[in-house]
Write an enzyme that holds these catalytic residues in place. Structure first.
Site, PDB file in Angstrom:
ATOM      1  N   GLU A 117       0.849  -1.199   0.000  1.00 44.09           N
ATOM      2  CA  GLU A 117       0.000   0.000   0.000  1.00 44.09           C
ATOM      3  C   GLU A 117       0.880   1.241   0.000  1.00 44.09           C
ATOM      4  O   GLU A 117       2.028   1.202   0.485  1.00 44.09           O
ATOM      5  CB  GLU A 117      -0.913   0.016   1.229  1.00 44.09           C
ATOM      6  CG  GLU A 117      -0.164   0.007   2.536  1.00 44.09           C
ATOM      7  CD  GLU A 117      -1.040  -0.341   3.740  1.00 44.09           C
ATOM      8  OE1 GLU A 117      -0.861   0.309   4.776  1.00 44.09           O
ATOM      9  OE2 GLU A 117      -1.871  -1.249   3.626  1.00 44.09           O
ATOM     10  N   LYS A 119       2.589   4.501   1.222  1.00 47.21           N
ATOM     11  CA  LYS A 119       2.902   4.983   2.570  1.00 47.21           C
ATOM     12  C   LYS A 119       2.473   6.446   2.660  1.00 47.21           C
ATOM     13  O   LYS A 119       3.137   7.336   2.131  1.00 47.21           O
ATOM     14  CB  LYS A 119       4.388   4.842   2.878  1.00 47.21           C
ATOM     15  CG  LYS A 119       4.759   5.240   4.310  1.00 47.21           C
ATOM     16  CD  LYS A 119       6.240   5.038   4.560  1.00 47.21           C
ATOM     17  CE  LYS A 119       6.574   5.416   6.000  1.00 47.21           C
ATOM     18  NZ  LYS A 119       6.307   6.834   6.292  1.00 47.21           N
ATOM     19  N   ASP A 121       1.841  10.147   3.909  1.00 50.28           N
ATOM     20  CA  ASP A 121       2.604  11.087   4.723  1.00 50.28           C
ATOM     21  C   ASP A 121       1.612  11.874   5.564  1.00 50.28           C
ATOM     22  O   ASP A 121       1.267  13.025   5.256  1.00 50.28           O
ATOM     23  CB  ASP A 121       3.421  12.014   3.822  1.00 50.28           C
ATOM     24  CG  ASP A 121       4.467  12.798   4.613  1.00 50.28           C
ATOM     25  OD1 ASP A 121       4.739  12.417   5.766  1.00 50.28           O
ATOM     26  OD2 ASP A 121       5.000  13.782   4.080  1.00 50.28           O
ATOM     27  N   TYR A 229      -5.765   1.123   7.592  1.00 50.69           N
ATOM     28  CA  TYR A 229      -4.815   0.154   7.040  1.00 50.69           C
ATOM     29  C   TYR A 229      -4.584  -1.095   7.885  1.00 50.69           C
ATOM     30  O   TYR A 229      -3.995  -2.057   7.395  1.00 50.69           O
ATOM     31  CB  TYR A 229      -3.462   0.827   6.779  1.00 50.69           C
ATOM     32  CG  TYR A 229      -2.829   1.484   7.994  1.00 50.69           C
ATOM     33  CD1 TYR A 229      -2.213   0.732   8.982  1.00 50.69           C
ATOM     34  CD2 TYR A 229      -2.829   2.868   8.141  1.00 50.69           C
ATOM     35  CE1 TYR A 229      -1.624   1.330  10.080  1.00 50.69           C
ATOM     36  CE2 TYR A 229      -2.243   3.474   9.230  1.00 50.69           C
ATOM     37  CZ  TYR A 229      -1.637   2.703  10.202  1.00 50.69           C
ATOM     38  OH  TYR A 229      -1.062   3.289  11.300  1.00 50.69           O
ATOM     39  N   LYS A 317      11.075   3.332   1.642  1.00 55.50           N
ATOM     40  CA  LYS A 317      11.000   4.768   1.420  1.00 55.50           C
ATOM     41  C   LYS A 317      11.435   5.133   0.004  1.00 55.50           C
ATOM     42  O   LYS A 317      12.331   4.519  -0.563  1.00 55.50           O
ATOM     43  CB  LYS A 317      11.897   5.506   2.435  1.00 55.50           C
ATOM     44  CG  LYS A 317      11.567   5.215   3.895  1.00 55.50           C
ATOM     45  CD  LYS A 317      10.196   5.728   4.284  1.00 55.50           C
ATOM     46  CE  LYS A 317      10.160   7.228   4.411  1.00 55.50           C
ATOM     47  NZ  LYS A 317      10.902   7.746   5.571  1.00 55.50           N
ATOM     48  N   CYS A 411       7.271  48.555  -4.316  1.00 48.38           N
ATOM     49  CA  CYS A 411       6.690  47.388  -4.980  1.00 48.38           C
ATOM     50  C   CYS A 411       7.385  47.150  -6.315  1.00 48.38           C
ATOM     51  O   CYS A 411       7.479  48.068  -7.140  1.00 48.38           O
ATOM     52  CB  CYS A 411       5.189  47.610  -5.188  1.00 48.38           C
ATOM     53  SG  CYS A 411       4.397  46.324  -6.183  1.00 48.38           S
ATOM     54  N   CYS A 414       4.758  47.891  -9.325  1.00 47.87           N
ATOM     55  CA  CYS A 414       4.237  49.217  -9.655  1.00 47.87           C
ATOM     56  C   CYS A 414       5.100  50.363  -9.142  1.00 47.87           C
ATOM     57  O   CYS A 414       4.863  51.519  -9.484  1.00 47.87           O
ATOM     58  CB  CYS A 414       2.813  49.376  -9.135  1.00 47.87           C
ATOM     59  SG  CYS A 414       2.703  49.448  -7.322  1.00 47.87           S
ATOM     60  N   CYS A 429       2.066  45.696  -0.827  1.00 50.36           N
ATOM     61  CA  CYS A 429       1.821  46.885  -1.650  1.00 50.36           C
ATOM     62  C   CYS A 429       0.333  47.200  -1.536  1.00 50.36           C
ATOM     63  O   CYS A 429      -0.505  46.302  -1.688  1.00 50.36           O
ATOM     64  CB  CYS A 429       2.196  46.614  -3.110  1.00 50.36           C
ATOM     65  SG  CYS A 429       1.646  47.909  -4.246  1.00 50.36           S
ATOM     66  N   CYS A 434      -1.524  48.877  -8.754  1.00 43.70           N
ATOM     67  CA  CYS A 434      -0.578  47.762  -8.886  1.00 43.70           C
ATOM     68  C   CYS A 434      -1.113  46.735  -9.881  1.00 43.70           C
ATOM     69  O   CYS A 434      -2.175  46.136  -9.648  1.00 43.70           O
ATOM     70  CB  CYS A 434      -0.339  47.104  -7.541  1.00 43.70           C
ATOM     71  SG  CYS A 434       0.884  45.776  -7.611  1.00 43.70           S
TER      72      CYS A 434
END
Length: 668
Positions: A117, A119, A121, A229, A317, A411, A414, A429, A434
């Site tokens: 299956e 793994k 995370d 699982y 892994k 910025c 702009c 900004c 902008c």
């Protein structure tokens, strides 16, 4: 309604709502609208409130999140939740297969069935069902003792509160992995960054942080999922093999990863691993390897355990999604809400099969903490995000003279001045001109609760920008019929309607114009307070921070945000152009000396006879204030159906509570 009829209706509603939950969340085939679903849900809540003794222990209303927990209590697992030994190479897996066969006394050419299956995370949890009902849920903890997070696990739509079987086992303990899918993870991180909060490093951290919230209402807002699982302690049910268990529990509505598969022998095991490696980047969730388990429970018992891990399972892994490269340039990216984020241009490097040439540095505080500079040799990682991140700097390879980047004063999109609000990490900004923010600013400005320019939706706004017909919100009022006729599928009548809608918006209330400007921290309610206090955009623009703070409910952070907005010269030019275009907002005058001058109302619950906005408008026109929370200064609380904590607090404080009919009678 009599108790017997209520009990029947509660049972029917509970079953129907759970069916719609499955159609919506599991099959992506909803049969009813959100409004129809909400109506069913509210009806069930109302009945449970009227007949609390009839509420079912697995009621779907139990998923919305309950009161905040003072702390997590400890839960001792009936069977230890062991760690898995790790494998990193094909030879490691060949050695594992050989060890299993030697321990069981089997011939070297025996083809042992294994369950493979992905793994996940995520965060390991344990669910305990007694007589089919979810009794307790806990984290793995140290493998022997975990934390009771039952209330939070109940909010996860994938976790059944009652097993869907006519003959549930007396006891079923299930181990699973709670995870946050990648799409909501990215959205969640984007929202945190825009709010000036540090992003989560990966989906696992986000899932863990969500699951360990003391307030389950917060967990309920985060779209966590789970795959189950393995079994733990059982009572009244037996399984012969891992595959038997995994085939059975989905029929009880416990989800299992659909990529789980039985393989025979080492070669099929290796092929499965390679297949998952190839699928990894296309999956909607993060995986970091595959888990391989001996299928037979008899063999598992015979193999037994070592001190911290079982002999019958191993985690193979994937190669790390990390690589070493050089930061060639650090540039500034402007997000849709004006947040300026540092981004690293990298010397292109292959990270787990993908060529990476840039990485997010998240924010300036993070950049300073990691001390990342141009020319640095760094480790980059792909961990569930679209753009990889820099994990660390290899300091002993830093070139001489490398200078730490400084927070920009202007910025990059702009040239406008940037601001950094108190207690915020984000640098922003705030210019209306902008270009990086223009799409979202125009969408907000034209939206229904702002200037309400009917018909000017997202697709038309996108065409205005692509044709370069507008550079800021004031340009909307300079548009002509021939401009709209450049659009796809645009007719003369539709163009006229759009122009009429634009013209009509010129006389919206002042509060709506203030809200439409998109000033940080200024929502509809604050905009109304500002409109009432200052009477015109010109007065608001001249107000000092001290004057702004004197307005009820405007704090220092909001005042600074408003002042920064109006200190921007480009913003003032846009406001002048709005005025020249004929935008002349109205101020709704309060009836000074009216019956409710100085009074405070709070509206709570599901209102049926009027909307919340209509109710607020009624009291504000009479000189009263519509607040969002109940305090000692509250004069009236108007409670609709399913009123919750605000109603309870009002009763505790002795605040007068009105029904909707009583409120309407009071207003006559």
């Amino acid at each position: 309604m009599e108790a017997q009829a209520a009990a029947q209706r509660i049972a029917l509603l509970s079953k129907e709502i759970e069916r719609h939950n499955r159609l919506y969340y599991e099959q992506d085939m909803p049969e009813i609208t959100d409004a129809e679903y909400d109506a069913l849900f509210r009806e069930l809540q109302g009945l449970e409130k009227e007949f609390p003794e009839l509420a079912l222990p697995d009621s779907p209303t139990g998923r919305v999140g309950g009161r905040a927990l003072a702390k997590f209590t400890q839960v001792r697992h009936s069977m230890p939740m062991l760690s898995l030994e790790n494998a990193f190479t094909e030879q490691d897996m060949i050695d594992f297969d050989d060890r299993v066969k030697r321990f069981l006394g089997l011939a070297a050419d025996t083809m042992i069935p294994y369950v493979c299956e992905p793994k996940m995370d995520g965060v390991a949890v344990e669910l305990v069902y007694r007589e089919g009902l979810l009794a307790i849920g806990s984290t793995r903890g140290d493998g022997v003792v975990g934390e009771d997070v039952t209330q939070n696990l109940r909010t996860i739509k994938d976790v059944p509160l009652r097993l869907e079987t006519q003959e549930p086992p007396e006891l079923l303990t299930v181990r699973g992995e709670v995870y946050l899918p990648l799409a909501p993870f990215r959205k969640f991180n984007s929202e945190r960054e825009e709010a000036g909060e540090p992003p989560f490093a990966n989906p696992r951290n986000a899932a863990a942080g969500s699951l360990r919230q003391l307030d389950s209402k917060i967990t309920a807002k985060r779209p966590l999922s789970i795959f189950c699982y393995a079994p733990g302690e059982l009572g009244g049910v037996e399984f012969t093999a891992q595959s038997h268990f995994l085939e059975t529990i989905p029929t009880w509505r416990l989800p299992v990863n659909p990529l789980t598969r039985v393989v025979h022998g080492i070669q099929e095991m290796l092929a499965y691993y390679q297949e998952m490696m190839e699928k990894r980047d296309d999956l909607p969730y993060e995986i970091d390897g595959v888990v391989v388990k001996v299928d037979s429970f008899r063999m598992q018992r015979e193999l037994g355990e070592k001190s911290r891990s079982p002999r019958w399972a191993i985690a193979w892994k994937f190669p790390p999604r990390q690589a070493t490269t050089v930061v060639e340039k650090i540039f500034h990216s402007v997000g849709r809400t004006g947040v300026i984020t540092p981004v690293a241009f990298l010397k292109p490097v292959n990270v787990s099969g993908v060529m990476v040439s840039r990485a997010t540095l998240h924010n300036w505080e993070e950049l300073e903490r990691k001390d990342i500079r141009e020319g640095d040799t760094v480790i980059v990682e792909r961990a569930g995000d679209v753009i990889p991140a820099v994990v660390q700097v290899i300091l002993d390879q830093r070139p001489e003279g490398a200078v730490q980047p400084q927070v920009p004063e202007h910025c990059p999109a702009c040239g406008g001045e940037v601001v950094r609000l108190p207690e915020e990490v984000a640098v922003r900004c705030v210019s209306l001109n902008c270009p990086a923010q223009l799409l979202e600013r125009v969408k907000h400005f034209a939206s229904r609760r702002a200037m309400d320019i009917d018909g000017l939706g997202d697709k038309f706004i996108e065409q205005l920008l692509s044709l370069k017909l507008i550079q800021n919100v004031a340009d909307i009022y300079s548009l002509k019929e021939e401009d709209f006729m450049q659009f796809e599928r645009m007719g003369k009548k539709l163009a006229e309607n759009l122009l009429n809608a634009i013209e009509s918006s010129k006389e919206r209330d002042l509060s709506r114009l203030i809200f439409a400007l998109g000033i940080r921290h200024v929502g509809e309610h604050t905009a109304k307070l500002l409109a009432s206090a200052f009477g015109s955009i010109e007065n608001l623009a001249k107000a000092s921070e001290e004057e702004l703070v004197s307005v009820r409910e405007v704090g220092p952070q909001v005042a600074t945000s408003i002042a920064d907005f109006f200190r921007n010269e480009e913003n003032l030019k846009v406001l002048e152009r709005l005025k020249e275009a004929g935008v002349s907002p109205k101020v709704e005058e309060k009836r000074i000396g009216g019956r409710f001058t100085g009074k405070t109302f709070v509206f709570t619950g599901a209102l049926e006879k009027f909307t919340r906005d209509e109710a607020k408008k009624m009291v504000e026109q009479e000189g009263a204030h519509a607040a969002g929370s109940v305090s000692k200064k509250t004069d009236y609380v108007v409670a609709g159906a399913d009123a919750g904590s605000k109603l309870e607090k009002a009763r505790q404080l002795g605040v007068r509570v009105l029904s909707e009919d009583e409120f309407l009678e009071l207003m006559q």
